[in-house]
Design a protein around this motif. Sequence first.
Motif, PDB file in Angstrom:
ATOM      1  N   GLN A 172       0.867  -1.107   0.018  1.00  0.00           N
ATOM      2  CA  GLN A 172      -0.093  -0.136   0.096  1.00  0.00           C
ATOM      3  C   GLN A 172       0.862   1.447   0.120  1.00  0.00           C
ATOM      4  OE1 GLN A 172      -3.313   0.570  -0.602  1.00  0.00           O
ATOM      5  NE2 GLN A 172      -2.998   2.766  -0.037  1.00  0.00           N
ATOM      6  N   LEU A 173       2.023   0.974   0.596  1.00  0.00           N
ATOM      7  CA  LEU A 173       2.976   2.374   0.606  1.00  0.00           C
ATOM      8  C   LEU A 173       3.405   2.768  -0.665  1.00  0.00           C
ATOM      9  CD1 LEU A 173       4.707   4.398   2.095  1.00  0.00           C
ATOM     10  CD2 LEU A 173       6.654   2.561   2.240  1.00  0.00           C
ATOM     11  N   LEU A 174       3.462   1.693  -1.626  1.00  0.00           N
ATOM     12  CA  LEU A 174       4.200   2.060  -3.026  1.00  0.00           C
ATOM     13  C   LEU A 174       2.922   2.420  -3.826  1.00  0.00           C
ATOM     14  CD1 LEU A 174       6.527  -0.963  -3.178  1.00  0.00           C
ATOM     15  CD2 LEU A 174       7.045   1.399  -2.723  1.00  0.00           C
ATOM     16  N   TYR A 175       1.713   2.247  -3.502  1.00  0.00           N
ATOM     17  CA  TYR A 175       0.594   2.275  -4.458  1.00  0.00           C
ATOM     18  C   TYR A 175       0.270   3.789  -4.702  1.00  0.00           C
ATOM     19  CZ  TYR A 175      -4.588   2.543  -5.627  1.00  0.00           C
ATOM     20  OH  TYR A 175      -5.719   2.589  -6.402  1.00  0.00           O
ATOM     21  N   GLU A 176       0.560   4.003  -5.974  1.00  0.00           N
ATOM     22  CA  GLU A 176       0.054   5.328  -6.710  1.00  0.00           C
ATOM     23  C   GLU A 176       1.124   6.394  -6.315  1.00  0.00           C
ATOM     24  OE1 GLU A 176      -4.087   6.545  -6.038  1.00  0.00           O
ATOM     25  OE2 GLU A 176      -4.804   5.340  -7.803  1.00  0.00           O
ATOM     26  N   ILE A 177       2.218   5.982  -5.900  1.00  0.00           N
ATOM     27  CA  ILE A 177       3.438   6.668  -5.712  1.00  0.00           C
ATOM     28  C   ILE A 177       4.402   7.175  -6.939  1.00  0.00           C
ATOM     29  CG2 ILE A 177       5.522   7.075  -4.272  1.00  0.00           C
ATOM     30  CD1 ILE A 177       2.929   7.693  -2.499  1.00  0.00           C
ATOM     31  N   HIS A 178       4.666   8.279  -7.287  1.00  0.00           N
ATOM     32  CA  HIS A 178       5.427   8.606  -8.441  1.00  0.00           C
ATOM     33  C   HIS A 178       6.935   8.707  -7.994  1.00  0.00           C
ATOM     34  CE1 HIS A 178       7.583  11.204 -11.417  1.00  0.00           C
ATOM     35  NE2 HIS A 178       7.196  10.286 -12.002  1.00  0.00           N
ATOM     36  N   ASP A 179       7.139   9.504  -6.941  1.00  0.00           N
ATOM     37  CA  ASP A 179       8.738   9.582  -6.288  1.00  0.00           C
ATOM     38  C   ASP A 179       8.713   9.633  -4.989  1.00  0.00           C
ATOM     39  OD1 ASP A 179      11.084  10.294  -5.695  1.00  0.00           O
ATOM     40  OD2 ASP A 179      11.073  12.196  -6.630  1.00  0.00           O
ATOM     41  N   PRO A 180       9.011   8.456  -4.294  1.00  0.00           N
ATOM     42  CA  PRO A 180       8.907   8.335  -2.956  1.00  0.00           C
ATOM     43  C   PRO A 180       9.416   9.320  -2.202  1.00  0.00           C
ATOM     44  CG  PRO A 180       9.538   6.263  -4.162  1.00  0.00           C
ATOM     45  CD  PRO A 180       9.784   7.105  -5.002  1.00  0.00           C
ATOM     46  N   ALA A 181      10.335  10.133  -2.662  1.00  0.00           N
ATOM     47  CA  ALA A 181      11.100  11.102  -1.860  1.00  0.00           C
ATOM     48  C   ALA A 181      10.422  12.361  -2.233  1.00  0.00           C
ATOM     49  CB  ALA A 181      12.461  11.393  -2.452  1.00  0.00           C
ATOM     50  N   ALA A 182       9.520  12.435  -2.986  1.00  0.00           N
ATOM     51  CA  ALA A 182       8.608  13.678  -3.286  1.00  0.00           C
ATOM     52  C   ALA A 182       7.166  13.488  -3.649  1.00  0.00           C
ATOM     53  CB  ALA A 182       9.440  14.415  -4.238  1.00  0.00           C
ATOM     54  N   TYR A 183       6.184  12.891  -2.665  1.00  0.00           N
ATOM     55  CA  TYR A 183       5.228  12.767  -2.896  1.00  0.00           C
ATOM     56  C   TYR A 183       4.251  14.087  -2.693  1.00  0.00           C
ATOM     57  CZ  TYR A 183       0.418  10.577  -1.977  1.00  0.00           C
ATOM     58  OH  TYR A 183      -1.143  10.289  -2.237  1.00  0.00           O
ATOM     59  N   LEU A 184       3.944  14.899  -3.792  1.00  0.00           N
ATOM     60  CA  LEU A 184       3.142  16.103  -3.804  1.00  0.00           C
ATOM     61  C   LEU A 184       1.826  16.075  -3.445  1.00  0.00           C
ATOM     62  CD1 LEU A 184       4.548  17.229  -7.212  1.00  0.00           C
ATOM     63  CD2 LEU A 184       5.618  17.434  -4.956  1.00  0.00           C
ATOM     64  N   THR A 185       1.576  16.678  -2.121  1.00  0.00           N
ATOM     65  CA  THR A 185       0.102  16.910  -1.866  1.00  0.00           C
ATOM     66  C   THR A 185       0.021  18.447  -1.484  1.00  0.00           C
ATOM     67  OG1 THR A 185       0.456  17.025   0.710  1.00  0.00           O
ATOM     68  CG2 THR A 185       0.492  14.788  -0.599  1.00  0.00           C
ATOM     69  N   PRO A 186      -1.269  18.955  -1.218  1.00  0.00           N
ATOM     70  CA  PRO A 186      -1.298  20.459  -0.926  1.00  0.00           C
ATOM     71  C   PRO A 186      -0.861  21.078   0.377  1.00  0.00           C
ATOM     72  CG  PRO A 186      -3.284  19.367  -1.677  1.00  0.00           C
ATOM     73  CD  PRO A 186      -2.487  18.297  -1.335  1.00  0.00           C
TER      74      PRO A 186
END
Length: 445
Positions: free
Chosen positions: A261-275
């Motif tokens: 689940q951690l890896l689900y829909e994550i593009h860059d694990p070091a930069a998960y962009l949220t508001p």
Amino acid sequence: MKTLRIGGGAGYSGDRIEPAVELAEHGEINYLVFECLAERTIALAQQAKMKDPALGYDPLLEARMLAVLKTCAEKGIKIVTNMGAANPLAAAAKIREIAVSLGLPKLKVAAVVGDDVLAQLQAGDYRDDTGEPVAALGARLLSANAYLGAQPLVDALAAGADVVVTGRVADPALVLAPLIHTFGWAMDDWERLGQGTLAGHLLECAGQVSGGYFADPGCKDVSNLARLGFPIAVVGEDGSIEITKVAGSGGSITTATCTEQLLYEIHDPAAYLTPDVVADFSRVTMTQIGPDRVAVSGATGHPPSGMLKVSVGYIDSYVGEGQISYAGSGALARARLAQEIVAERLDMIGAALTEVRSELIGVNAIHGAGLAAQSAEPYEVRLRVAGRADSMREAIRVGNEVETLYTCGPASGGGVTKSSREVVAIRSTLLAAAQVQPAIHFEEI
């Protein structure tokens, strides 16, 4: 140390309701979160709202609220959800109506609005992720919804809301907001915001972190999926996280399920962009601390970009489809003959299709012809033909041609189904966060 228990009550619009009831009744939770919006869901909700201004919220909102609202009110559990979809105000009104019917007239319901930015995109010069101007979609444009952050939800909770219903917000914000509100985290405490976002990300698909969409018999066995228990995040004031579930419920919570689940829909694990934060999950560690108990740590974060992702919904095309089955000796040859007949017929009648896909389910529908050639001939096979068109009239012709195989095709075809539908698609663009003004509306008695 002060902790908060947050239950993940749904991972998509049509999710099971019973696990959320179990969380409310036996999870000893403080918050119940329903995450029900996919990329395309809100565009479909906008269509519903256009047909009836009183609709546009999640179709299961009423059923979910009837199932859990009284228990949550009695136990002091607050509810946070994006089931408002395209119409949070109408959703809030419906929740208040249900609350009154259940004898809960004092329940405070807040709607968070402001994510609908369609007018701004229509008036400005914005390009989507294909490089095309958004305005070029013209009358096909249905919706434009910005991903809001946690702050308006925090404000609603601070104002005393028992239920907060939103439209499009970032999925992890549904969990992050209760943490910020309860613990008083600063909006620039990047490490705690990173951990809170991680907790939200692990809960956002509900049963997936409990073994749903994980099981692979003989390789990754998961018990009692028919009674799958949805997850609980136990989050400390310091940002520490433990993922667990109700004792005795089905499924399994392990470092493996949590990692997937951690890896689900994550593009860059070091930069998960949220508001709210650019979360860094690259150093996350997980430890099994007991049966169905996983400790998760190591997330941090950085200041957000100042831009918000906007999902743009539009009418893309129309798709028609037909299916028919063949079984017994020579089934594959008869299915292939049927496939050839439909292809020839669609060409003969001049069907205006922009794309056609034809496949033999059970033979080559998933892995293609290459691997199919290495397999033994099946005893049964199902032909599926689908075509894309610019009008419903042309799309309908695909299923009609498959249906005529009953009397004009190979022997022993059966089980025909046909359908046609309008296709709502999604593109994305960016909008400066400063241009989006969220607001809170309390539904009064």
